[in-house]
Enzyme design. Sequence first.
Site, PDB file in Angstrom:
ATOM      1  CE  LYS A 148      -2.273  -0.827   3.847  1.00 20.59           C
ATOM      2  NZ  LYS A 148      -1.695  -2.115   4.271  1.00 20.59           N
ATOM      3  NE  ARG A 206       7.622  -3.039   5.940  1.00 21.33           N
ATOM      4  CZ  ARG A 206       6.334  -2.698   5.934  1.00 21.33           C
ATOM      5  NH1 ARG A 206       5.670  -2.591   4.795  1.00 21.33           N
ATOM      6  NH2 ARG A 206       5.713  -2.494   7.056  1.00 21.33           N
ATOM      7  NE  ARG A 258       6.960  -0.345  10.461  1.00 26.09           N
ATOM      8  CZ  ARG A 258       5.862  -0.258   9.704  1.00 26.09           C
ATOM      9  NH1 ARG A 258       5.908   0.357   8.542  1.00 26.09           N
ATOM     10  NH2 ARG A 258       4.735  -0.773  10.105  1.00 26.09           N
ATOM     11  NE  ARG A 305       2.176  -4.656  11.302  1.00 25.41           N
ATOM     12  CZ  ARG A 305       3.120  -4.349  10.415  1.00 25.41           C
ATOM     13  NH1 ARG A 305       4.306  -4.898  10.482  1.00 25.41           N
ATOM     14  NH2 ARG A 305       2.854  -3.504   9.449  1.00 25.41           N
ATOM     15  NE  ARG A 324      -4.012  -1.067  10.135  1.00 33.62           N
ATOM     16  CZ  ARG A 324      -2.913  -0.543   9.599  1.00 33.62           C
ATOM     17  NH1 ARG A 324      -2.922   0.658   9.109  1.00 33.62           N
ATOM     18  NH2 ARG A 324      -1.818  -1.250   9.528  1.00 33.62           N
TER      19      ARG A 324
END
Length: 217
Positions: A13, A127, A160, A171, A88
Amino acid sequence: MNLILLGPPGAGKGTQAQMLMEHYRIPQISTGDILRSAVKQGTPLGKQAKAFMDKGELVPDEVVIGIIDQRLREADCKNGFILDGFPRTTPQAEALETILAKIEKPLDHVVNIEVDSEELVRRLTGRRTCKNCGAMFHVAFHPPVKEDICDRCGGPLYQREDDREETIRTRLKEYEKQTAPLIRYYQDKKLLRSIQGIGGQNQIFEQIIRVFNAKSV
Ligand code: AMP
């Protein structure tokens, strides 16, 4: 163009929002980025959000709704916006509808980026994010030229807290439970445009533009 990008964490996204921002010259509004910046600055909002974010849980609805309500009234949203990571939950989607009705900016499209969950885990654990500018890299799919250094600004790259495997599983569960119902919600409103989030970022971007054009004829 008033847009929402929907999809699980790691679907791409953020990348697509940036490409759409450059293409349409409208701002990307990422609640995740706004919250991370508040955490970094140690503001009251950041202090409130940090514990939820570190665990991979959602920040309470009223907090993020307040952020979006303010942000959408800013001058740069005059010609449109791209919501990335909001809404969300169903209460967030309902609150957004009220806000957009008030400011007379109806949604044009809700883009749903589909990717299966094992692929998401692979993407998210690799990531790396730039501490300074927020640019994203991947150790396997999109490595920086110099290890752990941002190609764009030279800042340090880090993983992160919420991109660690255990947090990622939380998540993804949160996504299934709280966010996936929005697919149906926007389908019923005839706003949903689903695309496959597999392949290069340009290919995915072209798919998005194609669905917009197909729906606007
Ligand atoms: P993201 O960068 O969009 O993956 O967001 C990172 C984290 O910020 C999420 O795991 C949540 O803890 C929090 N967050 C971002 N957007 C929202 C939202 N719309 N509602 C609740 N929490 C959010």
